[in-house]
Write an enzyme that holds these catalytic residues in place. Structure first.
Site, PDB file in Angstrom:
ATOM      1  N   ASN A  90       0.098   1.972  -4.188  1.00 23.67           N
ATOM      2  CA  ASN A  90       0.170   2.781  -2.971  1.00 23.67           C
ATOM      3  C   ASN A  90      -0.564   4.118  -3.077  1.00 23.67           C
ATOM      4  O   ASN A  90      -1.094   4.606  -2.085  1.00 23.67           O
ATOM      5  CB  ASN A  90       1.654   3.014  -2.638  1.00 23.67           C
ATOM      6  N   SER A 142      -6.246   0.121   4.229  1.00 25.92           N
ATOM      7  CA  SER A 142      -6.125   0.958   5.427  1.00 25.92           C
ATOM      8  C   SER A 142      -6.905   0.302   6.566  1.00 25.92           C
ATOM      9  O   SER A 142      -7.886  -0.420   6.316  1.00 25.92           O
ATOM     10  CB  SER A 142      -6.707   2.342   5.153  1.00 25.92           C
ATOM     11  N   TYR A 154     -13.617   7.239   1.649  1.00 29.04           N
ATOM     12  CA  TYR A 154     -12.290   6.611   1.708  1.00 29.04           C
ATOM     13  C   TYR A 154     -12.425   5.144   2.169  1.00 29.04           C
ATOM     14  O   TYR A 154     -11.826   4.239   1.569  1.00 29.04           O
ATOM     15  CB  TYR A 154     -11.446   7.431   2.690  1.00 29.04           C
ATOM     16  N   ALA A 155     -13.243   4.916   3.200  1.00 28.07           N
ATOM     17  CA  ALA A 155     -13.434   3.550   3.712  1.00 28.07           C
ATOM     18  C   ALA A 155     -14.042   2.649   2.638  1.00 28.07           C
ATOM     19  O   ALA A 155     -13.674   1.475   2.515  1.00 28.07           O
ATOM     20  CB  ALA A 155     -14.320   3.577   4.954  1.00 28.07           C
ATOM     21  N   LYS A 158     -11.196   1.653   0.467  1.00 24.00           N
ATOM     22  CA  LYS A 158     -10.180   0.831   1.132  1.00 24.00           C
ATOM     23  C   LYS A 158     -10.717  -0.563   1.482  1.00 24.00           C
ATOM     24  O   LYS A 158      -9.970  -1.551   1.494  1.00 24.00           O
ATOM     25  CB  LYS A 158      -9.635   1.553   2.375  1.00 24.00           C
ATOM     26  N   ILE A 187       0.017   6.360  10.082  1.00 23.04           N
ATOM     27  CA  ILE A 187       1.437   6.452   9.724  1.00 23.04           C
ATOM     28  C   ILE A 187       1.790   7.932   9.551  1.00 23.04           C
ATOM     29  O   ILE A 187       1.043   8.686   8.919  1.00 23.04           O
ATOM     30  CB  ILE A 187       1.724   5.692   8.404  1.00 23.04           C
TER      31      ILE A 187
HETATM   32  N1  LIG Z   1      -0.589   7.758   6.343  1.00 25.11           N
HETATM   33  C1  LIG Z   1      -1.445   6.888   6.878  1.00 25.11           C
HETATM   34  O1  LIG Z   1      -1.704   6.888   8.086  1.00 25.11           O
HETATM   35  C2  LIG Z   1      -2.112   5.841   6.025  1.00 25.11           C
HETATM   36  C3  LIG Z   1      -2.883   4.871   6.690  1.00 25.11           C
HETATM   37  C4  LIG Z   1      -3.520   3.905   5.945  1.00 25.11           C
HETATM   38  C5  LIG Z   1      -3.382   3.875   4.575  1.00 25.11           C
HETATM   39  N2  LIG Z   1      -2.629   4.815   3.967  1.00 25.11           N
HETATM   40  C6  LIG Z   1      -2.530   4.733   2.506  1.00 25.11           C
HETATM   41  O2  LIG Z   1      -1.173   4.658   2.135  1.00 25.11           O
HETATM   42  C7  LIG Z   1      -1.011   5.214   0.839  1.00 25.11           C
HETATM   43  C8  LIG Z   1       0.093   6.256   0.884  1.00 25.11           C
HETATM   44  O3  LIG Z   1      -0.241   7.194   1.853  1.00 25.11           O
HETATM   45  P1  LIG Z   1       0.742   8.323   2.417  1.00 25.11           P
HETATM   46  O4  LIG Z   1       0.370   8.520   3.825  1.00 25.11           O
HETATM   47  O5  LIG Z   1       2.146   8.014   2.048  1.00 25.11           O
HETATM   48  O6  LIG Z   1       0.144   9.555   1.587  1.00 25.11           O
HETATM   49  P2  LIG Z   1       0.805  10.865   0.987  1.00 25.11           P
HETATM   50  O7  LIG Z   1      -0.358  11.775   0.771  1.00 25.11           O
HETATM   51  O8  LIG Z   1       1.934  11.338   1.818  1.00 25.11           O
HETATM   52  O9  LIG Z   1       1.387  10.349  -0.416  1.00 25.11           O
HETATM   53  C9  LIG Z   1       0.530   9.955  -1.455  1.00 25.11           C
HETATM   54  C10 LIG Z   1       1.229  10.165  -2.777  1.00 25.11           C
HETATM   55  O10 LIG Z   1       0.313   9.773  -3.798  1.00 25.11           O
HETATM   56  C11 LIG Z   1       0.362  10.729  -4.828  1.00 25.11           C
HETATM   57  N3  LIG Z   1      -0.887  10.747  -5.584  1.00 25.11           N
HETATM   58  C12 LIG Z   1      -2.079  11.249  -5.204  1.00 25.11           C
HETATM   59  N4  LIG Z   1      -2.962  11.140  -6.186  1.00 25.11           N
HETATM   60  C13 LIG Z   1      -2.337  10.541  -7.239  1.00 25.11           C
HETATM   61  C14 LIG Z   1      -2.729  10.179  -8.538  1.00 25.11           C
HETATM   62  N5  LIG Z   1      -3.962  10.430  -9.010  1.00 25.11           N
HETATM   63  N6  LIG Z   1      -1.834   9.568  -9.337  1.00 25.11           N
HETATM   64  C15 LIG Z   1      -0.567   9.349  -8.909  1.00 25.11           C
HETATM   65  N7  LIG Z   1      -0.140   9.689  -7.682  1.00 25.11           N
HETATM   66  C16 LIG Z   1      -1.012  10.278  -6.850  1.00 25.11           C
HETATM   67  C17 LIG Z   1       0.611  12.050  -4.117  1.00 25.11           C
HETATM   68  O11 LIG Z   1       1.118  13.053  -5.001  1.00 25.11           O
HETATM   69  C18 LIG Z   1       1.597  11.636  -3.049  1.00 25.11           C
HETATM   70  O12 LIG Z   1       2.931  11.740  -3.478  1.00 25.11           O
HETATM   71  C19 LIG Z   1      -2.383   5.782   0.445  1.00 25.11           C
HETATM   72  O13 LIG Z   1      -3.068   4.842  -0.351  1.00 25.11           O
HETATM   73  C20 LIG Z   1      -3.096   5.923   1.770  1.00 25.11           C
HETATM   74  O14 LIG Z   1      -4.493   5.848   1.618  1.00 25.11           O
HETATM   75  C21 LIG Z   1      -1.993   5.808   4.657  1.00 25.11           C
END
Ligand SMILES: NC(=O)c1ccc[n+]([C@@H]2O[C@H](COP(=O)([O-])OP(=O)(O)OC[C@H]3O[C@@H](n4cnc5c(N)ncnc54)[C@H](O)[C@@H]3O)[C@@H](O)[C@H]2O)c1
Length: 247
Positions: A90, A142, A154-155, A158, A187
Protein backbone atom coordinates in the site's frame (compact mmCIF):
# COMPACT_ATOMS: atom_id res chain seq x y z
CA UNK A 1 -15.09 -18.31 13.12
CA UNK A 2 -13.80 -14.95 11.91
CA UNK A 3 -12.73 -14.98 8.25
CA UNK A 4 -9.06 -14.09 8.92
CA UNK A 5 -8.54 -16.09 12.12
CA UNK A 6 -5.03 -17.61 12.28
CA UNK A 7 -3.74 -15.42 9.46
CA UNK A 8 -0.91 -12.88 9.52
CA UNK A 9 -1.24 -9.73 7.41
CA UNK A 10 1.52 -7.27 6.49
CA UNK A 11 0.46 -3.81 5.33
CA UNK A 12 2.95 -1.19 4.13
CA UNK A 13 2.20 2.48 4.71
CA UNK A 14 0.07 1.41 7.65
CA UNK A 15 0.38 4.51 9.84
CA UNK A 16 -2.60 6.28 8.29
CA UNK A 17 -5.01 6.42 5.36
CA UNK A 18 -5.83 3.32 3.35
CA UNK A 19 -3.11 1.18 4.97
CA UNK A 20 -4.37 1.90 8.48
CA UNK A 21 -7.91 1.13 7.27
CA UNK A 22 -6.73 -2.30 6.06
CA UNK A 23 -5.07 -2.93 9.44
CA UNK A 24 -8.35 -2.22 11.24
CA UNK A 25 -10.35 -4.65 9.09
CA UNK A 26 -7.74 -7.43 9.22
CA UNK A 27 -7.67 -7.15 13.03
CA UNK A 28 -11.46 -6.90 13.35
CA UNK A 29 -11.78 -10.10 11.33
CA UNK A 30 -9.28 -12.11 13.38
CA UNK A 31 -5.85 -11.64 11.76
CA UNK A 32 -2.62 -10.64 13.44
CA UNK A 33 -1.25 -7.60 11.68
CA UNK A 34 2.14 -5.96 11.07
CA UNK A 35 1.88 -2.36 9.95
CA UNK A 36 5.07 -1.03 8.31
CA UNK A 37 5.68 2.67 7.83
CA UNK A 38 8.55 5.11 7.38
CA UNK A 39 7.01 7.14 10.21
CA UNK A 40 7.89 4.94 13.19
CA UNK A 41 6.14 6.92 15.91
CA UNK A 42 2.91 7.25 13.95
CA UNK A 43 2.78 3.58 13.00
CA UNK A 44 3.37 2.41 16.56
CA UNK A 45 0.65 4.76 17.81
CA UNK A 46 -1.74 3.49 15.11
CA UNK A 47 -1.03 -0.15 15.99
CA UNK A 48 -1.79 0.54 19.66
CA UNK A 49 -4.96 2.45 18.79
CA UNK A 50 -6.22 -0.60 16.87
CA UNK A 51 -5.12 -3.17 19.47
CA UNK A 52 -4.27 -1.63 22.86
CA UNK A 53 -2.93 -5.01 24.09
CA UNK A 54 -0.07 -4.73 21.58
CA UNK A 55 -0.34 -8.49 20.99
CA UNK A 56 -2.15 -8.83 17.67
CA UNK A 57 -1.17 -5.61 15.88
CA UNK A 58 2.39 -4.31 15.72
CA UNK A 59 3.76 -1.15 14.16
CA UNK A 60 7.26 -1.37 12.68
CA UNK A 61 9.34 1.56 11.45
CA UNK A 62 10.47 0.67 7.94
CA UNK A 63 11.48 2.61 4.84
CA UNK A 64 10.37 0.20 2.12
CA UNK A 65 12.86 1.73 -0.32
CA UNK A 66 15.70 0.46 1.88
CA UNK A 67 16.28 -3.26 1.40
CA UNK A 68 18.15 -3.67 4.70
CA UNK A 69 15.33 -1.98 6.56
CA UNK A 70 12.79 -4.28 4.89
CA UNK A 71 14.78 -7.41 5.78
CA UNK A 72 14.98 -6.24 9.42
CA UNK A 73 11.22 -5.59 9.48
CA UNK A 74 10.48 -9.09 8.15
CA UNK A 75 12.70 -10.76 10.75
CA UNK A 76 10.75 -8.84 13.40
CA UNK A 77 7.48 -10.05 11.89
CA UNK A 78 8.67 -13.66 11.78
CA UNK A 79 9.94 -13.59 15.35
CA UNK A 80 6.64 -12.10 16.57
CA UNK A 81 4.06 -13.90 14.39
CA UNK A 82 5.99 -16.79 12.78
CA UNK A 83 4.75 -16.37 9.21
CA UNK A 84 3.13 -14.10 6.60
CA UNK A 85 -0.14 -14.95 4.83
CA UNK A 86 -1.22 -11.61 3.32
CA UNK A 87 0.73 -8.69 1.92
CA UNK A 88 -0.87 -5.38 1.02
CA UNK A 89 1.63 -3.27 -0.93
CA UNK A 90 0.00 0.00 0.00
CA UNK A 91 2.80 2.50 0.76
CA UNK A 92 3.17 5.01 -2.04
CA UNK A 93 4.05 8.63 -2.63
CA UNK A 94 3.27 11.32 -5.20
CA UNK A 95 5.56 14.18 -6.21
CA UNK A 96 3.42 15.99 -8.75
CA UNK A 97 4.64 18.43 -11.38
CA UNK A 98 3.94 19.15 -15.04
CA UNK A 99 6.47 17.09 -16.96
CA UNK A 100 8.45 20.07 -18.32
CA UNK A 101 8.99 21.26 -14.72
CA UNK A 102 9.58 17.86 -13.12
CA UNK A 103 12.91 17.53 -11.36
CA UNK A 104 15.09 14.46 -11.42
CA UNK A 105 14.58 14.23 -7.67
CA UNK A 106 10.78 14.15 -8.02
CA UNK A 107 11.08 11.41 -10.63
CA UNK A 108 13.59 9.35 -8.62
CA UNK A 109 11.75 9.57 -5.28
CA UNK A 110 8.55 8.19 -6.76
CA UNK A 111 10.39 5.38 -8.58
CA UNK A 112 12.27 4.48 -5.41
CA UNK A 113 9.27 4.18 -3.10
CA UNK A 114 6.50 3.05 -5.48
CA UNK A 115 8.77 0.81 -7.58
CA UNK A 116 11.82 -0.39 -5.68
CA UNK A 117 9.93 -0.36 -2.36
CA UNK A 118 7.28 -2.68 -3.72
CA UNK A 119 9.99 -4.98 -5.10
CA UNK A 120 11.82 -5.12 -1.75
CA UNK A 121 8.75 -5.96 0.31
CA UNK A 122 7.20 -8.38 -2.14
CA UNK A 123 10.37 -10.45 -2.41
CA UNK A 124 10.52 -10.92 1.36
CA UNK A 125 6.86 -11.91 1.64
CA UNK A 126 6.85 -14.02 -1.54
CA UNK A 127 9.75 -16.15 -0.31
CA UNK A 128 7.74 -17.09 2.79
CA UNK A 129 4.49 -17.63 0.87
CA UNK A 130 6.16 -19.75 -1.80
CA UNK A 131 7.64 -22.06 0.82
CA UNK A 132 4.29 -22.58 2.54
CA UNK A 133 2.34 -22.75 -0.73
CA UNK A 134 -0.15 -20.14 0.42
CA UNK A 135 -0.48 -16.38 0.18
CA UNK A 136 -2.49 -13.36 -0.94
CA UNK A 137 -0.80 -10.28 -2.37
CA UNK A 138 -2.72 -7.09 -3.12
CA UNK A 139 -0.88 -4.27 -4.86
CA UNK A 140 -2.27 -0.75 -4.59
CA UNK A 141 -2.16 0.93 -8.00
CA UNK A 142 -4.40 3.89 -8.89
CA UNK A 143 -6.93 5.13 -11.43
CA UNK A 144 -4.09 7.55 -12.30
CA UNK A 145 -2.42 4.67 -14.15
CA UNK A 146 -4.70 5.65 -17.07
CA UNK A 147 -2.91 9.02 -17.23
CA UNK A 148 -3.35 12.35 -15.43
CA UNK A 149 -1.64 15.65 -16.25
CA UNK A 150 0.97 16.56 -13.64
CA UNK A 151 1.39 12.97 -12.47
CA UNK A 152 3.53 11.34 -15.16
CA UNK A 153 6.04 9.96 -12.63
CA UNK A 154 3.31 8.60 -10.34
CA UNK A 155 1.31 7.20 -13.30
CA UNK A 156 4.47 5.48 -14.58
CA UNK A 157 4.78 3.56 -11.31
CA UNK A 158 1.06 2.87 -10.88
CA UNK A 159 0.75 1.50 -14.44
CA UNK A 160 3.92 -0.50 -13.81
CA UNK A 161 2.32 -2.05 -10.74
CA UNK A 162 -0.45 -3.43 -12.99
CA UNK A 163 2.08 -5.12 -15.30
CA UNK A 164 3.97 -6.40 -12.27
CA UNK A 165 0.75 -7.82 -10.78
CA UNK A 166 -0.19 -9.70 -13.94
CA UNK A 167 3.34 -11.04 -14.40
CA UNK A 168 3.77 -12.20 -10.81
CA UNK A 169 0.28 -13.75 -10.97
CA UNK A 170 1.53 -15.98 -13.81
CA UNK A 171 4.43 -17.17 -11.63
CA UNK A 172 2.61 -17.36 -8.29
CA UNK A 173 -0.54 -19.31 -9.13
CA UNK A 174 1.33 -22.62 -9.10
CA UNK A 175 2.30 -21.91 -5.47
CA UNK A 176 -1.30 -21.19 -4.46
CA UNK A 177 -0.57 -17.47 -4.09
CA UNK A 178 -3.18 -15.00 -5.33
CA UNK A 179 -1.85 -11.72 -6.72
CA UNK A 180 -4.21 -8.87 -7.56
CA UNK A 181 -4.19 -5.09 -7.87
CA UNK A 182 -6.65 -2.42 -6.85
CA UNK A 183 -6.97 0.96 -8.52
CA UNK A 184 -8.43 3.42 -6.04
CA UNK A 185 -9.43 6.87 -7.22
CA UNK A 186 -10.00 9.98 -5.15
CA UNK A 187 -10.00 8.58 -1.64
CA UNK A 188 -10.25 11.06 1.21
CA UNK A 189 -6.83 10.71 2.87
CA UNK A 190 -3.94 13.02 3.74
CA UNK A 191 -2.43 12.29 0.34
CA UNK A 192 -5.19 14.36 -1.24
CA UNK A 193 -4.20 17.42 0.84
CA UNK A 194 -1.45 18.09 -1.69
CA UNK A 195 -3.98 18.53 -4.52
CA UNK A 196 -4.93 22.19 -5.13
CA UNK A 197 -8.60 22.90 -4.30
CA UNK A 198 -9.74 23.85 -7.82
CA UNK A 199 -8.15 20.70 -9.29
CA UNK A 200 -9.73 18.57 -6.56
CA UNK A 201 -13.16 20.02 -7.38
CA UNK A 202 -12.67 18.97 -11.00
CA UNK A 203 -11.70 15.42 -9.95
CA UNK A 204 -14.75 15.18 -7.68
CA UNK A 205 -17.03 16.31 -10.52
CA UNK A 206 -15.66 13.37 -12.54
CA UNK A 207 -17.04 10.79 -10.11
CA UNK A 208 -20.57 9.48 -10.49
CA UNK A 209 -21.37 10.36 -6.85
CA UNK A 210 -19.86 13.85 -6.80
CA UNK A 211 -17.81 13.08 -3.68
CA UNK A 212 -14.56 11.47 -2.59
CA UNK A 213 -14.38 7.81 -1.58
CA UNK A 214 -13.70 6.81 2.01
CA UNK A 215 -10.87 4.75 3.49
CA UNK A 216 -13.38 2.08 4.56
CA UNK A 217 -14.73 1.85 1.00
CA UNK A 218 -11.18 1.15 -0.19
CA UNK A 219 -9.81 -1.04 2.61
CA UNK A 220 -12.91 -3.29 2.49
CA UNK A 221 -12.36 -4.45 -1.12
CA UNK A 222 -8.59 -4.83 -0.51
CA UNK A 223 -9.23 -7.16 2.45
CA UNK A 224 -11.91 -9.01 0.48
CA UNK A 225 -9.22 -9.91 -2.09
CA UNK A 226 -7.36 -11.65 0.77
CA UNK A 227 -10.41 -13.70 1.76
CA UNK A 228 -11.14 -17.30 0.72
CA UNK A 229 -14.28 -16.08 -1.11
CA UNK A 230 -11.95 -14.27 -3.51
CA UNK A 231 -9.78 -17.35 -4.11
CA UNK A 232 -10.58 -17.55 -7.83
CA UNK A 233 -9.74 -13.90 -8.48
CA UNK A 234 -6.17 -13.75 -9.76
CA UNK A 235 -4.08 -11.30 -11.80
CA UNK A 236 -6.96 -8.84 -11.83
CA UNK A 237 -7.26 -5.11 -11.29
CA UNK A 238 -10.23 -3.82 -9.34
CA UNK A 239 -11.18 -0.17 -9.84
CA UNK A 240 -12.39 1.43 -6.59
CA UNK A 241 -13.25 4.80 -8.04
CA UNK A 242 -16.92 5.71 -7.69
CA UNK A 243 -17.35 5.56 -11.46
CA UNK A 244 -14.53 8.06 -11.93
CA UNK A 245 -13.87 9.10 -15.49
CA UNK A 246 -10.60 10.74 -16.41
CA UNK A 247 -10.89 12.70 -19.60
N1 LIG B 1 -5.84 8.68 -1.62
C1 LIG B 1 -6.12 8.40 -2.90
O1 LIG B 1 -7.00 9.02 -3.52
C2 LIG B 1 -5.41 7.29 -3.62
C3 LIG B 1 -5.87 6.97 -4.91
C4 LIG B 1 -5.23 5.97 -5.61
C5 LIG B 1 -4.18 5.28 -5.04
N2 LIG B 1 -3.76 5.61 -3.80
C6 LIG B 1 -2.63 4.85 -3.26
O2 LIG B 1 -3.00 4.27 -2.03
C7 LIG B 1 -1.85 4.11 -1.22
C8 LIG B 1 -2.12 4.74 0.14
O3 LIG B 1 -2.48 6.06 -0.06
P1 LIG B 1 -3.09 7.03 1.06
O4 LIG B 1 -4.01 7.93 0.36
O5 LIG B 1 -3.55 6.24 2.22
O6 LIG B 1 -1.75 7.86 1.37
P2 LIG B 1 -1.19 8.53 2.69
O7 LIG B 1 -0.18 9.51 2.19
O8 LIG B 1 -2.29 9.02 3.56
O9 LIG B 1 -0.47 7.30 3.43
C9 LIG B 1 0.69 6.71 2.89
C10 LIG B 1 1.50 6.11 4.01
O10 LIG B 1 2.67 5.55 3.42
C11 LIG B 1 3.77 5.88 4.22
N3 LIG B 1 5.01 5.87 3.44
C12 LIG B 1 5.42 6.78 2.54
N4 LIG B 1 6.62 6.47 2.08
C13 LIG B 1 7.01 5.32 2.70
C14 LIG B 1 8.17 4.52 2.65
N5 LIG B 1 9.23 4.83 1.89
N6 LIG B 1 8.21 3.40 3.41
C15 LIG B 1 7.18 3.08 4.23
N7 LIG B 1 6.06 3.82 4.32
C16 LIG B 1 5.97 4.93 3.56
C17 LIG B 1 3.46 7.26 4.76
O11 LIG B 1 4.23 7.59 5.92
C18 LIG B 1 1.98 7.14 5.05
O12 LIG B 1 1.71 6.69 6.35
C19 LIG B 1 -0.70 4.77 -1.99
O13 LIG B 1 0.02 3.78 -2.70
C20 LIG B 1 -1.40 5.68 -2.97
O14 LIG B 1 -0.62 5.90 -4.12
C21 LIG B 1 -4.35 6.61 -3.07
Amino acid sequence: MLRFEGKVAVVTGGARGIGAGCGEIFYRDGARVALLDIDGEAVQAKALSIDPSGEAVIGIQCNIADRTDVKRAFSEIISKFGTVDFLVNNAGIARDAMFHKMTEEQWDQVMLVNGKGLFNVTQEAYRIMREKRYGKIVNVSSTVSSGVAGQSNYAFTKAGILGFTKSLAKEAGRYNINVNAVRPGLINTEMMNAVPEDILKGYIANTAFNRMGTVAETAGPICYLCSEEAGWIHGEELIIGGGIVYR
